[in-house]
Write a protein that holds these residues in place. Structure first.
Motif, short mmCIF file in Angstrom:
data_model
loop_
_atom_site.label_atom_id
_atom_site.label_comp_id
_atom_site.label_asym_id
_atom_site.label_seq_id
_atom_site.Cartn_x
_atom_site.Cartn_y
_atom_site.Cartn_z
N GLY A 145 0.84 -1.21 -0.15
CA GLY A 145 0.10 0.06 -0.15
C GLY A 145 0.81 1.11 -0.01
O GLY A 145 2.20 1.18 0.09
N HIS A 147 1.16 3.26 2.88
CA HIS A 147 1.79 3.50 3.87
C HIS A 147 2.41 2.33 4.70
O HIS A 147 3.07 2.22 5.49
CB HIS A 147 1.05 4.29 4.78
CG HIS A 147 0.40 5.49 4.14
ND1 HIS A 147 -0.85 5.63 4.14
CD2 HIS A 147 0.88 6.63 4.07
CE1 HIS A 147 -1.09 6.91 3.77
NE2 HIS A 147 0.02 7.72 3.78
N HIS A 148 1.90 1.28 4.25
CA HIS A 148 2.32 -0.28 4.78
C HIS A 148 2.18 -1.30 3.71
O HIS A 148 1.47 -1.10 2.62
CB HIS A 148 1.52 -0.57 5.91
CG HIS A 148 -0.02 -0.17 5.68
ND1 HIS A 148 -0.54 0.97 6.40
CD2 HIS A 148 -0.93 -0.83 4.88
CE1 HIS A 148 -1.88 0.90 5.89
NE2 HIS A 148 -2.12 -0.15 5.24
N ARG A 164 0.15 -6.52 9.29
CA ARG A 164 0.46 -5.07 8.62
C ARG A 164 1.90 -4.65 9.09
O ARG A 164 1.84 -4.23 10.24
CB ARG A 164 -0.79 -4.15 8.84
CG ARG A 164 -0.80 -3.19 7.66
CD ARG A 164 -1.87 -2.39 8.15
NE ARG A 164 -1.74 -1.28 8.96
CZ ARG A 164 -2.60 -0.24 9.24
NH1 ARG A 164 -3.91 -0.24 8.93
NH2 ARG A 164 -2.00 0.56 10.18
N GLU A 182 -4.49 3.73 16.25
CA GLU A 182 -5.29 3.02 15.17
C GLU A 182 -5.63 1.72 15.80
O GLU A 182 -6.96 1.45 15.84
CB GLU A 182 -4.51 2.63 14.02
CG GLU A 182 -5.53 1.90 12.98
CD GLU A 182 -4.69 1.76 11.61
OE1 GLU A 182 -5.35 1.23 10.83
OE2 GLU A 182 -3.54 1.84 11.54
N ASP A 407 -9.90 8.13 6.06
CA ASP A 407 -9.63 7.13 5.24
C ASP A 407 -10.92 6.47 4.69
O ASP A 407 -10.90 5.26 4.16
CB ASP A 407 -8.52 6.23 5.39
CG ASP A 407 -7.20 6.96 5.41
OD1 ASP A 407 -7.06 7.77 4.39
OD2 ASP A 407 -6.09 6.57 5.97
N ASN A 412 -11.15 1.08 0.96
CA ASN A 412 -10.86 0.45 2.36
C ASN A 412 -12.31 -0.32 2.78
O ASN A 412 -12.43 -0.34 3.92
CB ASN A 412 -10.42 1.49 3.06
CG ASN A 412 -9.36 2.12 2.86
OD1 ASN A 412 -8.20 1.53 2.22
ND2 ASN A 412 -8.93 3.48 3.04
N LEU A 426 -11.97 -0.91 6.77
CA LEU A 426 -10.16 -1.25 7.06
C LEU A 426 -9.41 0.18 7.18
O LEU A 426 -10.19 1.58 6.65
CB LEU A 426 -9.76 -1.91 5.95
CG LEU A 426 -10.50 -3.22 5.55
CD1 LEU A 426 -9.71 -3.63 4.42
CD2 LEU A 426 -10.51 -4.07 6.55
N ASP A 427 -8.47 0.18 7.80
CA ASP A 427 -7.41 1.10 7.64
C ASP A 427 -7.88 2.60 8.31
O ASP A 427 -8.65 3.56 7.71
CB ASP A 427 -7.30 1.63 6.21
CG ASP A 427 -5.84 2.27 5.85
OD1 ASP A 427 -5.19 2.76 6.94
OD2 ASP A 427 -5.50 2.36 4.88
N GLU A 429 -5.63 4.62 10.10
CA GLU A 429 -4.48 5.40 10.27
C GLU A 429 -5.13 6.94 10.13
O GLU A 429 -5.91 7.41 9.55
CB GLU A 429 -3.67 5.45 9.26
CG GLU A 429 -2.81 4.23 9.38
CD GLU A 429 -1.64 4.20 8.36
OE1 GLU A 429 -0.47 3.64 8.79
OE2 GLU A 429 -1.83 4.62 7.10
#
Length: 626
Positions: A145, A147-148, A164, A182, A407, A412, A426-427, A429
């Protein structure tokens, strides 16, 4: 007719890359191939497996400049043997997890293991349904992704987990805080709001654990991304509105549930064990009746890109001076804190550059211009939107602290086939507790450009235009339409908060929004432009009590020379983005596209290993010159 610069800017925001030669290459965020991710495996018990190094390397794209450096930041090396030990420990913890009178796993506080990892015992069912020993059957890299990186971990219990691993794009402190918050946010969404999110199994905020890397281990949700249904440029035909709403509605419903809850202060959520002693008094909300949830979460420093991105030269102690929990009756301090931390960072960069100690060549003139802009933002911050305005409907409600999930996006959201096609989100952050009035719409529908609500009525002679011009106008119309659909959905679900859709409110908060989106140095121009655009309307804002100021004079004095220079710089930057391929993505190119362009000779390497775009006509010109 729209200016070329404006059209190009809209194209960039739609994830389309415009070449100067007229070629447009659309691509979806994070995807390097239309065929989807290709799983990469390694033998768990063989550290010398030749595929193991590829298992950690970034492969989904390349950069035109500093490719090796950028890929090194995204290497996600971790200890596979250490992960195996963690999974085995999880198996033991599952057996020992507390049970209630009905035999269900009790909700207990997060537990820190001897290796430094933190587990959430009440989510043990996501690991195993039995007391058998746990082993890892396979680990596959399934997604790289922004960021990760995502790894799928298959267990002997028949369960699958997601591991992750974050990229090293921020300081260790920023990554640590982000993971802690998170995980607490997901836990809150699950236990308090009952929303569909993956169960958190374990996390490590730093590398001091058996995995030897910061990580989050969570439940794996099988299904298709909701993004598959999202076609933002679909024409207005029968059924098109329903198709768009089939994506917008589930996301709006999720947000509605999140917005139903208000907090005591502004900041971000953490587990009680993850905040300092000074923050233990920051109880997130009042009236918790469940003993299991009492004292489970606290409010700590805000998780925001503004306090993390490009802040490696500032110490965590330095950043903490500006990133503090804010009382609910001081909402405009949220804006001031962003202005102040950016100012401090820029002044620090300037001092290092002047002392020739920064480790990189800086543009002193540009740094001084950025400093001036954020000084302007610091001035405008406490005067922006009036928290007590009688002209803003339900002003008290719209300023209350609410959880902001930046996000929320069909990328997501998973449509879980094995769970009755329920939507799992999901996600999370950079989630934070903000005044709702200062938040933005989700990126997949947000649009800040020129608005067109009716093509034939608002564009003179639209039907007589050339097809290419029509497409440009249609693009603007579709973006306007999609944002409008979101606003209608918000109005239907939370009419008391719809003042956020007011053009006046959007204008007043725009300097702050642009500051949050401050990624590249020259983006300061958008912050300054947003402030300048307030000047002609300031007296109107004051008279209508929309801004938090009683002085009709604009608080910043601009000279005509300053405004002219700013406009020149802004035009030049927009032209730079429009004329330089992949400028909007920071020079990142999806790997399949990169390989194809390189093979065609369009991407040409220089002596430093950097790449530039070269079209046939440029090659011919160089041959003629030689």
């Amino acid at each position: 007719m729209l200016k070329t610069n404006s059209v190009y800017r809209h194209l960039f925001k739609s994830k389309q890359i415009a070449f100067s030669g007229g070629i447009q290459l659309p691509f979806k965020r994070f995807n390097s191939s239309s065929d989807g991710p290709k799983e990469v495996f390694t033998r768990i018990n063989d550290p010398k497996d030749p595929k193991r190094q590829n298992f950690f390397q970034y492969t989904w794209g390349s950069w035109l400049i500093d490719d090796k450096i950028e890929k090194a930041k995204r290497q996600t090396k971790f200890s596979i043997e250490g992960l195996t030990k963690l999974i085995q420990n999880l198996g033991k913890e599952t057996k020992n997890a507390e049970k209630d009178e009905n035999g269900a796993t009790s909700i207990t506080p997060p537990k820190k293991l001897d290796d430094g990892s933190v587990i959430l015992p009440h989510n043990s069912k996501a690991v195993s349904d039995s007391d058998d020993s746990l082993l890892i059957k396979s680990i596959a890299s399934i997604h790289e992704g922004k960021h990760h990186r995502i790894y799928k971990v298959s267990l002997s219990s028949g369960k699958d987990l997601v591991l992750r691993i974050p990229y090293k794009l921020e300081s260790d402190y920023a990554i640590s805080q982000k993971i802690k918050s998170e995980c607490a946010t997901i836990d809150f969404l699950d236990l308090k709001l009952g929303l569909k999110v993956p169960k958190i199994i374990a996390y490590g905020p730093d590398s001091q654990n058996s995995v030897e890397s910061p990580f989050i281990l969570m439940e794996y949700i099988s299904g298709d991304l909701l993004m598959r249904k999202w076609d933002p440029l679909t024409p207005d035909v029968e059924g098109s509105s329903d198709k768009l709403l089939s994506v917008i509605e589930p996301i709006a419903a999720f947000q509605e549930k999140v917005l139903s809850f208000t907090f005591n202060k502004f900041g971000s959520l953490y587990f009680s064990s993850d905040v300092s002693a000074l923050e233990q008094d920051n109880i997130p909300y009042d009236g918790e009746e469940s003993e299991e949830l009492q004292n489970r979460w606290k409010i700590g420093p805000t998780i925001s890109r503004s306090f993390a991105k490009n802040k490696n030269k500032l110490s965590s102690k330095h950043i903490s001076q500006y990133n503090k929990v804010v009382d609910s009756d001081k909402p405009l301090e949220v804006i001031s804190s962003v202005a102040e931390v950016e100012l401090e960072n820029l002044k620090n960069r300037l001092a290092l550059a002047q002392a020739d100690a920064g480790g990189k060549v800086e543009n002193i003139t540009l740094l001084n211009k950025m400093i001036t802009t954020f000084e302007h933002l610091k001035v405008i911050a406490p005067k922006s939107i009036n928290p007590n305005s009688k002209a803003i409907p339900n002003v008290g409600e719209i300023f209350k602290p609410r959880l902001n999930l930046p996000d929320l996006d069909p990328l997501n959201v998973i449509v879980a086939k094995e769970k009755n096609d329920e939507f799992f989100f999901l996600d999370f952050e950079y989630s934070s507790i903000q005044p709702f009035i200062l938040t933005s719409y989700p990126a997949f529908v947000a649009y800040q450009g020129v608005k067109i609500y009716n093509l034939e009525e608002e564009v003179p002679g639209f039907n007589e235009l050339e097809e290419r011009e029509k497409e440009q106008y249609r693009f603007v119309y579709y973006k306007t339409r999609n944002e409008r659909l979101w606003e209608l959905e918000l109005n239907k679900r939370r009419h008391d908060l719809i003042a956020i859709a007011s053009p006046y409110i959007k204008a007043l908060k725009n300097p702050y929004i642009q500051a949050l989106n401050f990624k590249n140095d020259k983006d300061y121009l958008y912050v300054e432009e947003a402030i300048i655009q307030l000047q002609p309307y300031w007296e109107t804002f004051v008279l209508n009590e929309l801004c938090n100021d009683e002085n009709k004079e604009f608080p910043i004095e601009y000279s005509s020379e300053y405004l002219d220079e700013h406009q020149t710089d802004l035009d030049a930057y927009q032209m730079e983005l429009a004329s330089q391929p992949f400028a909007a993505t920071g020079g990142w190119v999806p790997q399949d596209m990169f390989s194809s362009l390189k093979e065609q000779g369009i991407l040409v390497a220089d002596s430093n290993g950097n790449y530039k775009i070269q079209f046939e006509e440029q090659k011919d010109n160089e041959k003629d010159t030689n």
